[in-house]
Design a protein around this motif. Structure first.
Motif, PDB file in Angstrom:
ATOM      1  N   LEU A 196      37.109   9.483  41.186  1.00 31.33           N
ATOM      2  CA  LEU A 196      37.254  10.632  40.294  1.00 31.33           C
ATOM      3  C   LEU A 196      37.085  10.212  38.842  1.00 31.33           C
ATOM      4  O   LEU A 196      36.322  10.821  38.082  1.00 31.33           O
ATOM      5  N   ASP A 197      37.775   9.136  38.482  1.00 29.35           N
ATOM      6  CA  ASP A 197      37.665   8.641  37.107  1.00 29.35           C
ATOM      7  C   ASP A 197      36.214   8.329  36.775  1.00 29.35           C
ATOM      8  O   ASP A 197      35.701   8.692  35.715  1.00 29.35           O
ATOM      9  N   THR A 198      35.549   7.663  37.689  1.00 32.17           N
ATOM     10  CA  THR A 198      34.162   7.280  37.452  1.00 32.17           C
ATOM     11  C   THR A 198      33.305   8.515  37.229  1.00 32.17           C
ATOM     12  O   THR A 198      32.477   8.561  36.315  1.00 32.17           O
ATOM     13  N   LEU A 199      33.538   9.532  38.061  1.00 32.49           N
ATOM     14  CA  LEU A 199      32.747  10.755  37.938  1.00 32.49           C
ATOM     15  C   LEU A 199      32.948  11.381  36.565  1.00 32.49           C
ATOM     16  O   LEU A 199      31.992  11.664  35.837  1.00 32.49           O
ATOM     17  N   VAL A 200      34.231  11.571  36.199  1.00 32.96           N
ATOM     18  CA  VAL A 200      34.521  12.219  34.919  1.00 32.96           C
ATOM     19  C   VAL A 200      33.913  11.415  33.777  1.00 32.96           C
ATOM     20  O   VAL A 200      33.270  11.955  32.888  1.00 32.96           O
ATOM     21  N   ILE A 201      34.096  10.105  33.845  1.00 31.44           N
ATOM     22  CA  ILE A 201      33.663   9.292  32.709  1.00 31.44           C
ATOM     23  C   ILE A 201      32.149   9.184  32.646  1.00 31.44           C
ATOM     24  O   ILE A 201      31.540   9.509  31.633  1.00 31.44           O
ATOM     25  N   THR A 202      31.524   8.784  33.734  1.00 32.38           N
ATOM     26  CA  THR A 202      30.081   8.544  33.612  1.00 32.38           C
ATOM     27  C   THR A 202      29.289   9.841  33.527  1.00 32.38           C
ATOM     28  O   THR A 202      28.300   9.913  32.811  1.00 32.38           O
ATOM     29  N   ASP A 203      29.725  10.868  34.250  1.00 27.40           N
ATOM     30  CA  ASP A 203      28.917  12.077  34.220  1.00 27.40           C
ATOM     31  C   ASP A 203      29.221  12.967  33.034  1.00 27.40           C
ATOM     32  O   ASP A 203      28.325  13.598  32.486  1.00 27.40           O
ATOM     33  N   LEU A 204      30.478  13.052  32.665  1.00 23.63           N
ATOM     34  CA  LEU A 204      30.838  14.039  31.651  1.00 23.63           C
ATOM     35  C   LEU A 204      31.020  13.439  30.267  1.00 23.63           C
ATOM     36  O   LEU A 204      30.475  13.918  29.294  1.00 23.63           O
ATOM     37  N   ARG A 205      31.814  12.370  30.179  1.00 22.27           N
ATOM     38  CA  ARG A 205      32.233  11.951  28.842  1.00 22.27           C
ATOM     39  C   ARG A 205      31.298  10.947  28.201  1.00 22.27           C
ATOM     40  O   ARG A 205      31.015  11.019  27.015  1.00 22.27           O
ATOM     41  N   LEU A 206      30.824  10.021  28.997  1.00 25.28           N
ATOM     42  CA  LEU A 206      30.087   8.915  28.388  1.00 25.28           C
ATOM     43  C   LEU A 206      28.816   9.345  27.650  1.00 25.28           C
ATOM     44  O   LEU A 206      28.563   8.857  26.544  1.00 25.28           O
ATOM     45  N   PRO A 207      28.009  10.258  28.222  1.00 25.52           N
ATOM     46  CA  PRO A 207      26.804  10.654  27.485  1.00 25.52           C
ATOM     47  C   PRO A 207      27.146  11.170  26.097  1.00 25.52           C
ATOM     48  O   PRO A 207      26.506  10.813  25.097  1.00 25.52           O
TER      49      PRO A 207
END
Lengths: 351, 337
Positions: free
Chosen positions: A64-75
């Motif tokens: 879940l963390d990976t999804l939120v971070i890489t897909d939503l926040r990091l860009p």
């Protein structure tokens, strides 16, 4: 102790000066930037502890963390990072070239030119289905062209037996006003559904970021920042003034063109993806100059980091403080930047 | 100076008045709905409720009168500001006064649901006053006091700040955005007669004040020291001039939104025609402002027919070249600036 240490390699074929203090400050700022990136990645609607963020960065976080971070926040965060860096370096180069502390991409009309180009691009190339008829990859090209046209206009129009800095700034204000009017015009003639999208973009926001954007933005800005860094010795000479630079054997006009081109390219790619985030190009170099003085070899990297921090923090505040409302980052940079501009105005001698 | 003798100046004024009236008439007759001069006459004499008559009476007539009023107020505000700040580039838009008024209106529309026209005017004038005060106080301070350069830059910074705040509010509130977008671009279209009548008193006070003090402005224009030496209370005069600017610019923005460049460009053209005497310059600028804004408005209907361009865009396109020309010329022969 001497301020600089010189390093000579290969029988003095390659030599450069090292500036230990700047290196220290750069390291500190880099750590600061990284920690802001980590913190900012963690803060949001769903809080993720810094340690978990780091785990995700290293590829060991929960799904879940990976999804939120890489897909939503990091860009979004990476866009903020590169945009801040580009704007700050562009501002530093312009200030060095124009030799005016008040010069910055938004004040002399570069941002305005890029805005008109992007709005025109969105208006002309969008069909009835709300989608673009050409690849979004062309948008930075459009923004760059717009910024370049504005830069050339401002430069040519303020030419009168040489370019006086104050005249350049004044003409820039005029061109900015014209560009603003043209932008409004393009918004109004364009499809209405684009209007609020474009408005968000003009204010300057990184909220629409995607990986696709980052993949275009990152190479552009890194390449040109690197180029600027290589070119910094020439900027140093330019800053001594035209006569001295000519006396030292610089091809002043050619170098000015190159510097203007670098900063136009940087502004173009920043504006293409984040819109008109104002005042970063003005503030960051000044703050950097306070820290490391005006040697561009040291000034450029530090400005870049400060610019990145400014945009990152503005975006962080914008998306968290009034949550669920999102305030565009450009509003915050203007709120800090305009008073700062006024402070500089009061401090500098105008005539 | 084109018109030298008093007689020529009177002739110039009369020509200005006639042209203004002619421009208003043309603005009433020409537009997207096909109307003729006789139809326009008819609609005043015996209104028959036909489509054309309704358009003429409720759309075109207010629009023409509003353009005339706004053009005149902006131009007069520009003259006074240029005298007050000794800066040929001074005008309500360059010095951030329009942006301040615009911000105040957007703020109140979005957060307090303001819709009453009377409130619109008051809020707009208050916004104009606050930003004018900010710019003035900022440029008073610092090393070399109030220089033309500094006031221009301080104005630009304030304008950037206010427009960014305005954008920020609008981004978070899309409904309000669509409501004020056309207003923000600066336009005289789609306004009702009531908004004009609610603002008119303020503008009339502004114009009367400017005429009353025009001879004193002549004295001030000779320089602060000279004016003081001649026994003029410069502080009081400046305060009145500032108040006049705020009434005129704030009123104009309340009706039409921030329309740029009229306030900067018109005084220069007027000065070229009729000279520096404020007793002539102020009314003449007013007339010229009306004529130019009405003309720009008529033009804005035809360029993208059937759609319209906001007149603020038109004035910016016309005005920027002149702004650049003046900026290149420098401030009153002072080449160092």
């Amino acid at each position: 102790m001497k301020k600089y240490k010189s390093l000579r390699l290969y029988n003095e074929k390659v030599s450069f000066l090292l500036y230990p203090r700047a290196g220290m400050i750069f390291a500190i700022m880099a750590v600061l930037t990284l920690s802001i990136i980590v913190a900012s990645t963690g803060i949001g609607e769903m809080y993720i502890a810094p340690i978990q963020v780091l785990q995700v960065f290293l590829g060991q976080g929960s799904d879940l963390d990976t999804l939120v971070i890489t897909d939503l926040r990091l860009p979004r965060i990476l866009t903020a990072l590169f945009v801040g860096m580009s704007l700050a370096v562009a501002g530093a180069i312009l200030q060095g070239m124009i030799r005016n502390p008040l010069a910055s991409p938004d004040i002399i009309g570069l941002t305005g030119g890029a805005s008109v180009a992007v709005v025109t691009f969105l208006t002309i190339f969008s069909d009835e289905n709300y989608s673009l008829t050409v690849s979004i990859n062309w948008m930075p090209v459009a923004a760059f062209t717009g910024a370049a046209v504005a830069a050339i206009m401002v430069y040519v129009l303020s030419w009168k037996k040489g370019v006086s800095t104050i005249r350049l700034v004044l003409i820039g204000i005029g061109i900015t006003a014209l560009m603003k009017a043209l932008t409004t015009f393009m918004i109004l003639v364009g499809p209405i559904y684009r209007a609020s999208q474009v408005n968000l973009w003009i204010t300057g926001s990184v909220s629409a970021a995607s990986w696709q954007n980052v993949l275009i933005l990152a190479p552009w800005s890194l390449a040109f920042i690197f180029f600027a860094f290589i070119y910094s010795r020439n900027i140093n000479v330019q800053e001594l003034g035209e006569e001295v630079a000519v006396g030292l054997g610089s091809n002043v006009q050619k170098q000015r063109m190159v510097m203007l081109a670098i900063s136009t390219a940087l502004v173009g790619c920043a504006v293409a993806f984040a819109g008109g985030i104002g005042f970063v190009g003005l503030m960051a170099p000044h703050m950097a100059r306070r820290l490391v003085g005006s040697n561009f070899g040291a000034l450029l990297p530090i400005s870049a980091l400060i610019g990145a921090i400014l945009v990152l923090v503005s975006d962080l505040i914008g998306r968290t403080l009034f949550s669920p409302l999102e305030i565009p980052a450009g509003v915050f940079t203007a709120c800090i930047g305009a008073p700062y501009f006024i402070y500089l105005l009061l401090k500098t001698k105008t005539s | 100076m084109l018109l030298k003798t008093t007689k020529q100046k009177w002739l110039g004024m009369i020509a200005g008045i006639l042209l203004t009236v002619a421009a208003i008439c043309m603005s009433i007759v020409y537009g997207y709905t096909n109307t003729t001069w006789s139809m326009a006459m008819d609609s005043f004499i015996h209104f028959n409720g036909s489509n054309e008559h309704i358009v003429l009476q409720t759309v075109r007539l207010p629009r023409a009168l509003i353009a005339a009023t706004v053009g005149a107020s902006l131009a007069i505000a520009g003259v006074i500001m240029q005298t007050l700040t000794k800066n040929p580039l001074a005008s309500p838009d360059i010095l951030g006064i329009n942006a301040g008024a615009g911000f105040a209106i957007v703020l109140f529309v979005t957060f307090f649901g303001m819709s009453d026209l009377q409130h619109f005017t008051v809020v707009s004038i208050a916004g104009a006053a606050i930003s004018a005060l900010c710019v003035y106080v900022i440029s008073m301070n610092g090393r070399d006091g109030l220089t033309p350069m500094k006031i221009t830059l301080a104005g630009a910074a304030m304008a950037a700040l206010f427009s960014s705040l305005t954008q920020g509010i609008l981004v978070t509130n899309e409904a309000a955005f669509e409501q004020v977008l056309f207003w923000l671009a600066g336009s005289v279209a789609g306004r009702k007669m009531e908004i004009l009548t609610s603002v008119l008193p303020y503008i009339i006070i502004g114009i009367v004040l400017s005429m009353m003090f025009s001879s004193k402005m002549n004295v001030l224009a000779t320089g602060e020291d000279v004016a003081k030496g001649l026994g003029l209370k410069t502080g009081r005069l400046k305060l009145i001039m500032g108040l006049t600017v705020i009434l005129l610019a704030g009123g104009a923005v309340a009706i039409a939104g921030p329309i740029g460049f009229i306030g900067m460009v018109i005084p220069h053209i007027a000065r070229y025609c009729i000279g520096n005497d404020h007793r002539w310059l102020i009314p003449f600028s007013g007339l010229l402002g009306s004529i130019v804004l009405i003309a720009a408005d008529i033009l804005s209907r035809y360029i993208l027919m059937p759609r319209e361009i906001p007149v603020g865009v038109m004035t910016a396109i016309i005005g920027t070249p002149l702004f650049i020309y003046i900026a290149r010329k420098g401030f009153g022969g002072n080449e160092k600036i």
